[in-house]
Design an enzyme around this catalytic site. Structure first.
Site, PDB file in Angstrom:
ATOM      1  CG  ASP A   1      43.245  46.002  42.728  1.00 42.81           C
ATOM      2  OD1 ASP A   1      42.979  44.810  42.933  1.00 42.81           O
ATOM      3  OD2 ASP A   1      44.385  46.413  42.437  1.00 42.81           O
TER       4      ASP A   1
ATOM      5  CD  GLU B   1      41.809  42.712  46.370  1.00 39.39           C
ATOM      6  OE1 GLU B   1      42.151  41.572  46.024  1.00 39.39           O
ATOM      7  OE2 GLU B   1      42.322  43.754  45.900  1.00 39.39           O
TER       8      GLU B   1
END
Length: 565
Positions: A203, A243
């Site tokens: 993330d 990401e």
């Protein structure tokens, strides 16, 4: 396991993204859980999924969909137990499905024991977070969530200092430079790898590469490499997905390269391509996609793009120019409550495209033919809609719609998030049960197109090249691999057209229709005069003589009919 398989599973399949809390409830408490998800694995297998990416399932107050973690080593009791997790992994492996999880290392919840201890200046956990003893000056940084959060520092009375939070104020930033914290990260990765995790989605990866304390801003990608090496030491086929919505000139830094092969993350979301597809669909003009494909850097060996149209967040349009962003807003989200964070849309794709089945098929056909591994968000295979009455990104985080019975078959109790009800996207009309009965439903179309894609390994691991046909509304490109070439043609306009292609490799043989919208003669394909209906698409295998011998005409006919029904 042979090296070829180890290298390629994440490059040749389909990732299905879901939130356990919203997928299937097994005990009637209104909250989706691990046993509920396990009971739906057969559905995912039939759909054509080979990887399930789970949004955070660690214990959390869930003020931000679970991205505010309070314990990295456990399962939130709402979802079940660690035993339930191991059962899910085992049942998934029986069906050839791998489990990928979110790894949220850039911040924790402010309720995490680490942060509670860090409020004491003498605690060994103090330096695991980023503090400022003096009030930070104006312009010290921009929040990821402009609007809801105006500052990235918040005063804490107990700590007697300001703590940094690039995200929400209840998510204090971790100091990822700290050696002891890095050791903890390696333990977390080892723990979940030993429990059967086959992939980690990192993330907000760019925040893990920034120096967290003092001095001039700098980048350090070593943590990505440490994560990969830690996981690979225990399981050779673990994939690391970053990401990272970054400029083109920074993309390769997240992959790294050693002896021509990626040495950090193996996969990265193709944000630039996603935004180009959104602009192209809004304009009905294929040129933004062709331009972006030409600009994407060549990846090191083993590396892979991950493509998507919708994910669990907003449609992020931040890399488009202000004028381009306004074009997309005007077409797909003209009302202020459809937009969020001054950069994106908080809508499902079916709603953005007005429920137009032709445009939905075109959009997903386009995504599935792009270089990389596709991600499909749960419910998109049904054409689920959003609930704009929910705040921010929660509008697209509603329960899965299984049936037309109470609460969409998601739960027998009261759902913790309302099910979309009424109107063209309500569960009464849009659900698995209804679409399973209809051979022409969007769900059954998805099953056919996804299984067809799995026959085309050229898409995931081949070389892609745009073919100029001189028609702005049409994108033609081909993917070439060890078994041949597949040609893709997409008409982004409502107006039908005919395009003429220059000579293609394998054209001397009869092109085989793999998938298309309806209305074409699949046995008579003329590339010099290729017809495309409005919002039409065609996948054509330019077969070799050897391939024709392997796949007799009667087999080809069955495959074509199944793909175009």
């Amino acid at each position: 396991m042979c090296p070829y398989v180890v290298e390629r599973w994440y490059r040749s399949g389909l990732i299905y993204s879901l939130d356990i809390s919203l997928f299937q409830d097994s005990n009637g408490d209104g909250f989706g859980d691990l046993p509920g998800l396990t009971s739906r694995l057969d559905y995912l297998s039939r759909l054509g999924v080979n990887t399930v990416w789970l949004n955070p399932f660690n214990p959390s107050p869930r003020k931000d969909g679970g991205y505010d973690v309070t314990d990295y080593y456990s399962v939130d009791p709402k979802f079940g137990t660690l035993g339930d997790f191991v059962e899910l992994v085992g049942q998934a492996e029986e069906l050839g499905i791998r489990i990928m999880m979110d790894l949220v290392l850039n911040h924790t919840s402010d309720e995490h024991p680490w942060f509670r201890a860090a409020r004491n200046p003498s605690s060994p956990y103090r330096d695991w977070y980023v503090w400022s003893e003096e009030e930070p000056p104006d312009g010290h940084g921009e929040s990821v969530f402009p609007g809801p959060e105006q500052n990235i520092y918040t005063w804490d009375d107990e700590a007697g200092a300001w703590y940094r939070h690039y995200f929400y104020r209840f998510q204090p930033d971790l100091n990822t430079d700290h050696p002891a914290l890095r050791d903890e990260f390696r333990k977390i990765v080892s723990y979940w790898t030993r429990l059967g995790i086959a992939g980690f989605r990192i993330d907000a990866a760019p925040f893990l590469t920034e120096s967290r304390v003092g001095g001039e801003p700098s980048r350090d990608y070593s943590l990505l490499r440490e994560i990969r090496e830690t996981a690979a030491w225990l399981r050779a086929d673990v994939a690391v997905l970053a990401e990272a919505n970054v400029p083109v000139n920074e993309m390769l830094d997240f992959f790294g390269s050693e002896d021509g092969r990626s040495s950090r993350a193996m996969m990265m979301f193709a944000f630039r391509l996603n935004q180009a597809m959104m602009l192209a669909l809004a304009r009905e003009d294929a040129r933004p996609i062709a331009k972006t494909l030409a600009e994407l850097p060549e990846l090191p060996g083993g590396a892979q793009w991950v493509t998507f149209l919708r994910n669990h967040d907003e449609v992020d349009l931040s890399s488009l120019s202000p004028a381009e962003r306004e074009e997309v807003y005007a077409e797909f989200g003209p009302e202020p409550d459809m937009q969020v964070y001054d950069r994106g849309l908080r809508r499902r794709l079916a709603c953005m495209l007005g429920g137009d089945r032709r445009r939905l098929e075109l959009a997903y056909s386009l995504q599935l033919s792009m270089p990389g591994t596709p991600v499909i968000r749960y419910g998109d295979e049904l054409g689920m809609g959003e609930d704009l009455s929910l705040p921010e990104r929660e509008s697209i985080r509603t329960p899965m719609q299984w049936t037309d019975t109470a609460h969409a078959g998601f739960t027998t109790g009261e759902p913790h998030v309302p099910v979309v009800s009424g109107g063209p996207y309500g569960y009464e009309r849009v659900n698995v049960m209804e679409q399973r009965r209809d051979p022409n439903s969007l769900l059954n179309w998805f099953e056919r197109i996804l299984h067809t894609r799995r026959e085309c390994e050229e898409i995931g691991i081949g070389d892609h090249e745009v073919v100029d046909v001189g028609v702005p509304e049409v994108l033609v490109h081909r993917a070439s691999g060890r078994y041949g070439t597949v040609l893709f043609a997409h008409n982004l306009s409502a107006q039908p057209c005919t395009v003429s292609l220059p000579p293609q490799p394998g054209e001397e043989n009869r092109p085989l229709t793999l998938a298309s919208d309806t209305g074409y003669n699949g046995d008579d394909v003329d590339l010099k005069s290729l017809e495309l209906r409005g919002y039409g698409y065609r996948w054509l295998r330019l077969t070799s003589t050897a391939a024709d011998q392997e796949y007799p005409p009667e087999h080809q006919a069955r495959g074509s009919a199944a793909a175009t029904a």
